[in-house]
Design an enzyme around this catalytic site. Structure first.
Site, PDB file in Angstrom:
ATOM      1  CG  ASN A  28      -0.266  -0.411   2.491  1.00  9.94           C
ATOM      2  OD1 ASN A  28       0.565   0.322   3.023  1.00  9.94           O
ATOM      3  ND2 ASN A  28      -0.583  -1.592   2.983  1.00  9.94           N
ATOM      4  CB  SER A  73      -4.157   0.122   4.041  1.00 13.17           C
ATOM      5  OG  SER A  73      -3.143  -0.721   4.529  1.00 13.17           O
ATOM      6  CG  HIS A  94       3.837  -2.277   3.972  1.00 13.91           C
ATOM      7  ND1 HIS A  94       5.022  -2.863   4.356  1.00 13.91           N
ATOM      8  CD2 HIS A  94       2.872  -3.199   4.222  1.00 13.91           C
ATOM      9  CE1 HIS A  94       4.784  -4.088   4.828  1.00 13.91           C
ATOM     10  NE2 HIS A  94       3.494  -4.312   4.756  1.00 13.91           N
ATOM     11  CG  HIS A 168       5.739  -7.204   8.320  1.00 14.46           C
ATOM     12  ND1 HIS A 168       4.741  -6.686   9.109  1.00 14.46           N
ATOM     13  CD2 HIS A 168       5.270  -7.160   7.052  1.00 14.46           C
ATOM     14  CE1 HIS A 168       3.700  -6.352   8.340  1.00 14.46           C
ATOM     15  NE2 HIS A 168       4.005  -6.640   7.106  1.00 14.46           N
TER      16      HIS A 168
END
Lengths: 235, 235, 235, 235
Positions: A28, A73, A94, A168
């Protein structure tokens, strides 16, 4: 409301697909209007083929949705923490881009091994710590933002416009959402180059500091001489 | 007969090519109509450029061809065993996608090293045992299905919608054939990310369980909050 | 002025994008008119989508801009040093192509491990030393050119038409700018092949010298027999 | 003369580009008309964008050019030796595809690590020895063919339709030129899969022989059951 910014944020999201940085509904991009304190961000879980400028969601810096039929988001609280703490930032991206995510999964910073890196990121691209169990269970996305801010407590977020979130994936930012997309493209490329370099020479040393400084300052700051007059030293 | 499902299965097969997961005539996707107990599957050895919805083959859960001029995929018995044992599954995909196949050839499960994995597969993606010589010589494809079912004897096939067949390649499934294609795309991407992570840090640890659980539950189940209202918690 | 050369240099720059060797505004190609002693080069920091033949910049061998509204590539002094010292060269290309850059970041020459390499580069592709702090702070780009020339003090720049700049990225050259682009394409490919070979067999030996010589001479020099009559032995 | 075969050989050469197996002027495909003993092959050093069926060159099995204005591929003598010795072969392809070439540069055979390999190549894909200095200096391309034939002295060229030439690159063949192209595509893919598998597990064992045999015989020979009736057991 904020039609021009919605258009820019929409196009930034599409650029992520075109650059091969996101697949499915991953990733996003957002942008902020600093004068109004409002953020425009991609809606959650919507495929890129179905996006349009009108589907972008407008939120304030408390996370309230001010416009848009879709939910923003799920990473919106992370973006907001970054906008609140990194005042020179006007765009955030991101992604789960492959090579940068591999570094994030390794919990290793990306070292500055060459001028490609130094041209865009003044120093290593750091990796956050893991969140604790408590930070994960409540306000997870907000705490992700806080861990990023913590990582930059003694770093300059303007000259190192990106981070790896441990386990992540990366976040990048910039003076505009388009600039943040460029930084995501560069981050993925230097992540790949650094990976390959490590495979060729496991004990490779970082670039000499005077070359790092030279390259960064060729492109950024008041003595920049890369590019054309209208852009020199602007970033 | 089953025209809508044939169209969906046809398009799912084409998506495998578009996503770069299959070349030549490799791979196959199928879907089931649970109310009728009938499976629609790709014909065997037909190039993707020559496929059309009408060329899809209809078989029952005993493997009898009920409609279609072409022979069904040679992997049809594997699909049937999975449909018989995994009752919540309505679509199945088999590919020889490069990075997932490398893990299958290594007989290693893909560990959960990051949130990209945890968002879609709740735990490691397991690898079956090799079939015995007897299982290979007779009813090979059916026995492949049984080995997959055996691998999930103490696992939840709904939250880990894919498997590596040792020395062979991956199978994925989902609540629809389109969902199964998405899971094949994700499996290939997490296979690549996990490979790169292992190269960077051979002793990397899996993601903390509380982060795995957080990410999986953000997207799946009754407390899901990723995506839009109509899709929340549906998968 | 030099319209035909501008067109060639423009197209050479575009070929770099098409071949996947450059992203964003990275990389630059130039060509020289030896009779006039003038160099045509890409403008600095301009995106490839905005380039046109008219935007190319004309400089002399002292670095003076003779034509063009835009500033020339910041790497222009490197090109000029090479044109001054490598008299048989009429085109130069600089990229940050991924695999070649990984070798440059490792400060390792690319060894001649196969005939793909030997067909185009007669020997290993060398890597320069790092510049000193003094060489970096003043006239950095000119000193980069000098370090390349120094690296070829005992090498033949015509039969090894490329180099890795330590910690930076590759430069290639050729008898025309188009030929220099071809050499950049080959350099990237042999960099990837050599990387993969090293991973498979860390102690791999270079190709026997008589095979290296055979392959190089099949394509180059007076006994060449690869290609058609009009091109034989021309390069 | 041989217009249909020229068209097939032309299209086979173009397929090599489309499949990403060749760049620049690298690689060549040929086909033979066994009844006439004539070979149609790509001209030497001509770019793929300039190829057309009429530019294909016709040679006899002594290497004499019977038709065509252009010189045939410099690798023509290798093709001819293979056609003379491998009588069941009607098409031959040579590429420098990246991953297969890395194995050739490593002088390592590609082991049969999975069913993707076994479906198309019954056993490991062997690597030739290096040619001696004498073999390299005179009749190099013919001797390359001889070294391939020597490598298959105790192997079945029909069930293992490809080879790595040490320090050079792969050749594949088939019952038609199109089949030879397919085998080049598969060879590159299994070369990549085997590389990745070796990186994940350096001591990986080859697939059990009974699984290798099962997969090869599913697709080839009189008990084949993969594909449609008209193609079953034909290859």
């Amino acid at each position: 409301m904020l039609e021009a910014l919605k258009e820019k944020v929409f196009r930034a999201n599409i650029r992520l697909v075109e650059a091969g940085l996101v697949i499915l509904t991953w990733g996003n991009a957002s942008g902020i209007d600093r004068s109004k304190g409002l953020v425009v961000i991609k809606p959650s879980g919507v495929g890129y083929g179905e996006l349009s400028p009108e589907k972008m969601v407008v939120v304030d810096l408390n996370g309230n949705v001010l416009e848009g039929k879709l939910r923003p988001s799920s990473d919106t609280p992370t973006h907001i923490v970054l906008y609140r703490n990194f005042e020179g930032v006007n765009g955030i991206v991101h992604t789960h881009s492959t090579w940068a995510t591999a570094w994030a999964q390794s919990k290793l910073p990306i070292p500055s091994l060459g001028t490609t890196h130094a041209d865009h990121f003044h120093n290593e691209i750091p990796c956050t710590r893991f969140l604790s169990e408590e930070e994960t269970e409540e306000n997870y996305e907000m705490n992700t933002g806080r861990a990023i801010v913590e990582t930059f407590a003694r770093r300059d977020y303007l000259s190192t416009p990106g981070v790896l979130v441990a386990g992540h994936a990366p976040f990048t930012w910039g003076k505009s959402v388009d600039d943040a997309v460029n930084n995501s493209i560069v981050l993925e490329e230097v992540a790949k180059m650094a990976f390959l370099t490590k495979m060729l020479k496991s004990d490779v040393e970082t670039l000499p500091v005077y070359i790092i400084d030279k390259h960064y300052s060729r492109k950024h700051g008041k003595n920049a001489y890369y590019g054309q007059k209208e852009t020199l030293g602007n970033d």
